[in-house]
Design a protein around this motif. Structure first.
Motif, PDB file in Angstrom:
ATOM      1  N   ARG A  59      -9.751  13.164 -47.679  1.00  0.00           N
ATOM      2  CA  ARG A  59     -11.142  13.068 -48.116  1.00  0.00           C
ATOM      3  C   ARG A  59     -12.017  12.702 -46.931  1.00  0.00           C
ATOM      4  O   ARG A  59     -11.626  11.949 -46.061  1.00  0.00           O
ATOM      5  CB  ARG A  59     -11.277  12.014 -49.215  1.00  0.00           C
ATOM      6  N   GLU A 102     -18.506  21.023 -52.330  1.00  0.00           N
ATOM      7  CA  GLU A 102     -17.229  20.321 -52.322  1.00  0.00           C
ATOM      8  C   GLU A 102     -17.432  18.818 -52.115  1.00  0.00           C
ATOM      9  O   GLU A 102     -16.847  17.996 -52.820  1.00  0.00           O
ATOM     10  CB  GLU A 102     -16.342  20.891 -51.218  1.00  0.00           C
ATOM     11  N   LYS A 103     -18.275  18.455 -51.153  1.00  0.00           N
ATOM     12  CA  LYS A 103     -18.528  17.028 -50.901  1.00  0.00           C
ATOM     13  C   LYS A 103     -19.232  16.377 -52.083  1.00  0.00           C
ATOM     14  O   LYS A 103     -18.867  15.266 -52.494  1.00  0.00           O
ATOM     15  CB  LYS A 103     -19.350  16.849 -49.634  1.00  0.00           C
ATOM     16  N   GLU A 106     -16.678  15.794 -54.679  1.00  0.00           N
ATOM     17  CA  GLU A 106     -15.829  14.644 -54.317  1.00  0.00           C
ATOM     18  C   GLU A 106     -16.537  13.328 -54.607  1.00  0.00           C
ATOM     19  O   GLU A 106     -15.955  12.412 -55.188  1.00  0.00           O
ATOM     20  CB  GLU A 106     -15.479  14.684 -52.828  1.00  0.00           C
TER      21      GLU A 106
END
Length: 179
Positions: A59, A102-103, A106
């Protein structure tokens, strides 16, 4: 052949310039946020990662992280115990188009309350807050356009400060009445 080398050199120069701008913007935001947090006596911790890093498990680690007083008690040295209150991502020149989604996904899964997204190449600056649905919603920029925090009430960033050749937190402090 010469034209190819020139184009490659130009591309490398452009990437280097964007990376320098990214570093200046990240440092400015960290200094401005730290000044606001200290002046308002909010407590907590502001962490600034001057270089992009990856966290354990692959991550990513954001450029700037704010942990409020209640959150900081539960955090370890390497971002292991619970969500941050606010993260700042300043997009680097090597980022892919899909990195943003995507971030944000997350950070939503980690339940980060607020995410600031700054893209120097596109000259965009956005604030997103985590909704009850578990997805991020944009915070309206308003008129005049400003990055306005929900997590740190009262703080705002004029996007023009970000694009200055040398972003200066003293201008922010003056505009906020802290100078």
């Amino acid at each position: 052949m010469g034209a190819d080398l020139t184009q490659a050199g130009d591309a490398e120069g452009a990437v280097a310039a964007l990376e320098e701008e990214r570093a200046r913007i990240t440092a400015f935001l960290a200094a401005a946020l730290r000044g606001w947090i200290n002046h308002q006596k909010l407590g907590g911790v502001l962490l600034h990662a001057p270089e992009p890093m990856q966290r354990e498990g692959g991550r990513r680690e954001p450029d700037v992280v704010y942990l409020g007083p209640a959150t900081v008690q539960h955090w370890g040295v390497r971002f292991e115990h619970g969500p941050a209150d606010l993260v700042v991502e300043v997009v680097g020149p090597g980022s892919q188009a899909g990195d943003r989604q995507e971030k944000l996904r997350e950070y939503a899964l980690e339940e980060v309350a607020e995410c600031w997204w700054v893209d120097p190449a596109r000259r965009t600056a956005e604030v997103h807050t985590l909704a009850a649905s578990g997805a991020y919603e944009p915070v309206p920029a308003g008129d005049p356009p400003r990055m306005r925090s929900v997590v740190l009430p009262g703080i705002w960033i004029d996007p023009a400060w970000l694009w200055a050749e040398l972003p200066d937190e003293a201008k922010a402090f003056e505009a906020w009445g802290l100078a």
